[in-house]
Design a protein around this motif. Structure first.
Motif: not given
Ligand SMILES: Cc1ncc(C[n+]2csc(CCOP(=O)(O)OP(=O)(O)O)c2C)c(N)n1
Ligand SMILES: [Mg+2]
Length: 524
Positions: A446, A448, A450, A421-422, A452
């Motif tokens: 994906m 999440n 973050a 997503d980032g 991550q």
């Protein structure tokens, strides 16, 4: 005919017939020439990172350069991150960067900048054409540089007056495909073949595959070499294009992080490098090694990326008397019963099982799934035969633009972009180009919520435990990104789920229906 016409004819003469573009005033004569002359496929990207990432993906699949059209220094600057990735992937690209008319440069108007300096950061070849008269030769030189194996970036600055300058009527345009660049791989050393043959014996020796050694043919010879010598096969962590799937020789991918890589390499006494580099850490960490092979391990370089790795592996197989052997490590097809797929909250393994079950034959997967994707390798090794592309330069915002170029290069193959997503938010505009060009791309985000990976890196570099301000720099909540709304707003079909069974249904459907679509997979 003006200079811009000659430039377009020259590009077509050199088999450059796709132009990823984001134009401005200084490029209007080039745009007009593209309009007048048939055959060039022009694809608008709404940010230059989309344009340059698409050109990278195009080269990886088409095996020949596309052109980009960029607006002066700022346009080129916006495209630099994905040009950096393309340089690392050794993709050939011809950048056409518009500039002010020569006699306007001294006036230092607002968009004036040092295009050649920006170009040099990523390009092997940089030139500013002087006038309409030099354009043809400069364009052909740029194409030849870009097509030099395995591929290079060439940047040609195009002053507006060179584009609009008229040429004498007698100068006929070049015919399409008449100037195919005659460039070849550097020949590999036969002494290296002999040295590699001597070095490989038993599982404590490693054949490490990288640039030029990752297609089906090269892997088959690597499998024969493994069958003869008992050596281990691996690929580098990042691969520009790796042939994978059932029926193909499967080589494990080196891990990303330092400790698992050190562990994976610990037993090797000899490593033969085929277009690969001696393994190094992605980043430096205060107390960890930078070079990851065990002390005393010997390296034998069979090929550099500029060599023909496929031919060198064939020669090595012949040297070992293995050319006719059945290759070792061939992945078998596991047919996956849809009813037996994992259910519940999405995990990396569960997502990989869904991908393995539904990826259609000849799919092209672009992997920028970052932490979620780390373990996608083994479960998808037995999927239907496919190609796997990764971001080569570590600069995120790659997968969606790359998918645009890949889909244009291979209109009859399903393209799957696995995207963090980032990472998605750097070049999300690529979705619009997918919709406009009706590209057969399925994007899986994906989500999440973050960055991550950086949570782990924070501790990994010894920075301690993140406090409130640091946590805010590593998370993507507040507000929650709505990828379904963004995708629909740019013309794609889209759906969201946080459930593996529903993901399997959505992904399975996407694989059987053409056209651009997005699945936001919420990972809690
Ligand atoms: C151009 C660029 N800017 C910043 C970074 C640093 N960086 C590496 S991974 C990452 C976050 C990735 O987030 P996401 O795509 O959501 O994947 P996740 O880590 O959540 O799995 C960032 C910011 C980078 N690699 N490239
Ligand atoms: Mg993320």
């Amino acid at each position: 005919m003006n200079g811009a016409d000659h430039l377009v004819h020259s590009l077509l003469a050199g088999e450059v017939d796709v132009c990823f573009a984001n134009p401005g005033t200084s490029e209007m004569h080039f745009v007009a020439a593209l309009d007048r002359i048939d055959r060039m496929r022009c694809v608008l990207g709404l940010f230059e990172g989309v344009v340059t990432g698409a050109a990278d993906g195009y080269y990886r699949i088409a095996g020949k350069p596309a052109a980009t059209l960029l607006h002066l220094g700022p346009g080129l600057g916006n495209g630099l991150a994905n040009l950096h990735n393309a340089r690392r992937a050794r993709s050939g690209i011809v950048n056409i960067v518009g500039d002010h008319a020569t006699d306007h440069l001294a006036n230092d108007s607002p968009l004036t900048s040092d295009i050649e300096a920006l170009g040099r950061v990523v390009s092997r070849w940089v030139r500013t054409t002087r006038s309409a008269h030099t354009l043809r030769a400069d364009a052909l030189a740029a194409i030849e540089a870009a097509a030099t194996p395995p591929g290079q970036i060439a940047t040609l600055a195009l002053p507006a007056d060179a584009a609009w300058g008229e040429l004498p009527a007698g100068q006929a345009p070049l015919a399409p495909d008449s100037m195919r660049p005659a460039v070849a791989y550097r020949p590999f050393e036969s002494a290296a073949v002999v040295a590699a043959a001597r070095a490989l014996s038993g599982p404590d020796t490693l054949l490490l595959l990288g640039a030029g050694a990752l297609d089906d043919e090269a892997l088959t010879d690597a499998g024969r070499i493994a069958a003869r010598t008992g050596c281990t096969l691996m690929t580098e962590f990042y691969t520009a294009k790796l042939s994978r799937g059932a029926g193909r020789v499967s080589a494990a991918r080196l891990p990303y992080a330092v400790d698992p890589t050190v562990a994976a390499l610990a037993r090797f006494r000899q490593i033969v490098l085929v277009g690969a580099r001696a393994p190094i850490a992605f980043f430096a960490y205060p107390d960890k090694p930078r070079r990851l092979a065990p002390a005393g391990c010997a390296f034998i370089t069979l090929t550099e990326p500029e060599h023909d790795g496929r031919a060198a592996l064939a020669a090595l197989a012949a040297e070992l008397g293995a050319s006719a052997l059945a290759p070792a490590h061939v992945a078998s097809r596991r047919t996956i019963d849809a009813g037996a797929l994992p259910t519940g909250r999405p995990t990396s393994d569960g997502i990989a099982a869904v991908l393995a079950a539904y990826l259609p034959e000849h799919a092209i997967v672009i992997d920028e799934a970052v932490t979620t994707g780390r373990s996608f390798g083994p479960p998808t090794a037995s999927a239907a035969p496919h190609d796997w592309l990764s971001v080569m330069g570590g600069s995120i915002g790659f997968a969606l633009p790359c998918a645009v170029g890949v889909a244009i290069a291979a209109p009859n193959r399903k393209v799957v972009a696995l995207e963090g997503d980032g990472s998605a938010m750097y070049t999300i505009q690529a979705l619009w180009t997918m919709a406009r060009e009706a590209l057969d791309v399925t994007v899986v985000i994906m989500a999440n919520r973050a960055y991550q990976i950086l949570r782990g890196e924070f501790a990994g570099v010894g920075a301690g435990t993140p406090g409130r301000r640091a946590t805010d720099m590593l998370t993507l909540d507040r507000p929650t990104l709505d990828f379904v709304a963004m995708a629909r707003g740019m013309g794609l079909e889209a759906a969201r789920t946080d459930d593996l069974s529903e993901f399997a249904r959505l992904f399975g459907r996407a694989m059987s229906q053409p056209g651009p679509q997005l699945i936001e997979l919420v990972i809690g």
